[in-house]
Design an enzyme around this catalytic site. Structure first.
Site, PDB file in Angstrom:
ATOM      1  N   ASP A  69       0.876  -1.162   0.000  1.00 59.92           N
ATOM      2  CA  ASP A  69       0.000   0.000   0.000  1.00 59.92           C
ATOM      3  C   ASP A  69       0.914   1.212   0.000  1.00 59.92           C
ATOM      4  OD1 ASP A  69      -2.670   0.933  -0.228  1.00 59.92           O
ATOM      5  OD2 ASP A  69      -2.456   1.811   1.757  1.00 59.92           O
ATOM      6  N   ARG A 181       9.390   2.409  -2.692  1.00 58.95           N
ATOM      7  CA  ARG A 181       9.076   0.985  -2.874  1.00 58.95           C
ATOM      8  C   ARG A 181      10.335   0.124  -2.832  1.00 58.95           C
ATOM      9  NH1 ARG A 181       6.043   1.830  -6.615  1.00 58.95           N
ATOM     10  NH2 ARG A 181       4.236   1.761  -5.250  1.00 58.95           N
TER      11      ARG A 181
HETATM   12  P1  IMP Z   1      -2.629   1.436  -3.877  1.00 62.17           P
HETATM   13  O1  IMP Z   1      -1.386   1.171  -3.085  1.00 62.17           O
HETATM   14  O2  IMP Z   1      -2.975   0.296  -4.783  1.00 62.17           O
HETATM   15  O3  IMP Z   1      -3.757   1.919  -3.040  1.00 62.17           O
HETATM   16  O4  IMP Z   1      -2.328   2.612  -4.916  1.00 62.17           O
HETATM   17  C1  IMP Z   1      -1.309   3.487  -4.710  1.00 62.17           C
HETATM   18  C2  IMP Z   1      -1.432   4.676  -5.656  1.00 62.17           C
HETATM   19  O5  IMP Z   1      -0.458   5.632  -5.234  1.00 62.17           O
HETATM   20  C3  IMP Z   1      -1.086   4.324  -7.088  1.00 62.17           C
HETATM   21  O6  IMP Z   1      -2.216   3.976  -7.845  1.00 62.17           O
HETATM   22  C4  IMP Z   1      -0.440   5.617  -7.579  1.00 62.17           C
HETATM   23  O7  IMP Z   1      -1.426   6.531  -7.971  1.00 62.17           O
HETATM   24  C5  IMP Z   1       0.246   6.135  -6.321  1.00 62.17           C
HETATM   25  N1  IMP Z   1       1.632   5.642  -6.261  1.00 62.17           N
HETATM   26  C6  IMP Z   1       2.153   4.726  -5.391  1.00 62.17           C
HETATM   27  N2  IMP Z   1       3.451   4.513  -5.659  1.00 62.17           N
HETATM   28  C7  IMP Z   1       3.747   5.285  -6.714  1.00 62.17           C
HETATM   29  C8  IMP Z   1       4.939   5.468  -7.457  1.00 62.17           C
HETATM   30  O8  IMP Z   1       5.987   4.851  -7.257  1.00 62.17           O
HETATM   31  N3  IMP Z   1       4.862   6.372  -8.449  1.00 62.17           N
HETATM   32  C9  IMP Z   1       3.729   7.081  -8.734  1.00 62.17           C
HETATM   33  N4  IMP Z   1       2.586   6.918  -8.106  1.00 62.17           N
HETATM   34  C10 IMP Z   1       2.592   6.015  -7.090  1.00 62.17           C
END
Ligand code: IMP
Length: 195
Positions: A69, A181
């Site tokens: 997340d 990440r």
């Molecule tokens: P989730 O973790 O699936 O809820 O989504 C995380 C959201 O944060 C992604 O869909 C992106 O919009 C944003 N996000 C997370 N990590 C990155 C990254 O490394 N680059 C750009 N956007 C990110």
């Protein structure tokens, strides 16, 4: 060590494949991910959502499940988009829509108010139990317009100050070395190796 990633986000999957490859561990997409009822990511913290996702999806597989997340936190917007990063501009919006909305919110903000950080929490679980959780972050500044073509999500507006380029202007290798990440994943692997 082998993991299955519980995510349908192609940007995340690509990064995790590269990170796993560099670390010498096996990682694949969870094959039945789309058939499983989606986990409701409505908790107020990245940690709860990551752990919840890992627990939920690990109940549908015998493998070790990795969940992530992550999101972008802007202190000048009281932490938004934060845990709502993926749905910031509504459920069917594109990356471009989310970037447009965020840049709109940032209009007129000072350089100091443009500070932002990406946070990533990774969790692994097996058979409904969390084994490890790890997190890390990357500090940056929001640009006034998108720059660069690589990456995904908010990458084109996140200026990574250490290299003075946006995440979307970094090579994949560079992003993996410095990103929230990449750092969280490597921390997670060292915790697993030490346990
Ligand atoms: P989730 O973790 O699936 O809820 O989504 C995380 C959201 O944060 C992604 O869909 C992106 O919009 C944003 N996000 C997370 N990590 C990155 C990254 O490394 N680059 C750009 N956007 C990110």
């Amino acid at each position: 060590m082998k993991f299955l990633l519980a995510s349908s986000n192609p940007g995340k999957l690509r990064e995790y494949r590269e990170l796993a490859n560099d670390a010498g561990v096996e990682l694949d997409e969870m094959p039945n991910f789309r058939e499983i009822e989606a986990f409701d990511e409505s908790a107020p913290t990245f940690a709860e959502n990551a752990a919840g996702k890992a627990i939920h999806y690990s109940r549908f597989s015998a493998a070790t499940i990795l969940a992530d997340d992550s999101g972008l936190v802007v202190p000048a917007l009281n932490g938004a988009p934060g845990v709502h990063s993926a749905r910031y501009a509504g459920p069917n919006a594109s990356d471009e829509d989310r970037i447009r909305k965020l840049l709109g919110e940032m209009a007129g903000k000072t350089a100091d108010q443009r500070r932002a950080k990406f946070i990533c929490v990774t969790a692994i679980a097996r058979q409904g139990r969390v084994l490890t959780i790890a997190s890390d972050f990357a500090q940056g500044l929001l640009t006034e317009r998108p720059r660069g073509k690589d990456g995904f999500g908010y990458d084109p507006i996140f200026l990574f100050q250490e290299l003075d380029r946006t995440y979307a202007e970094l090579t994949r290798k560079e992003k993996n070395v410095y990103s929230h990440r990449g750092k969280a994943f490597r921390k997670m692997l060292s915790l697993v190796a030490g346990s």
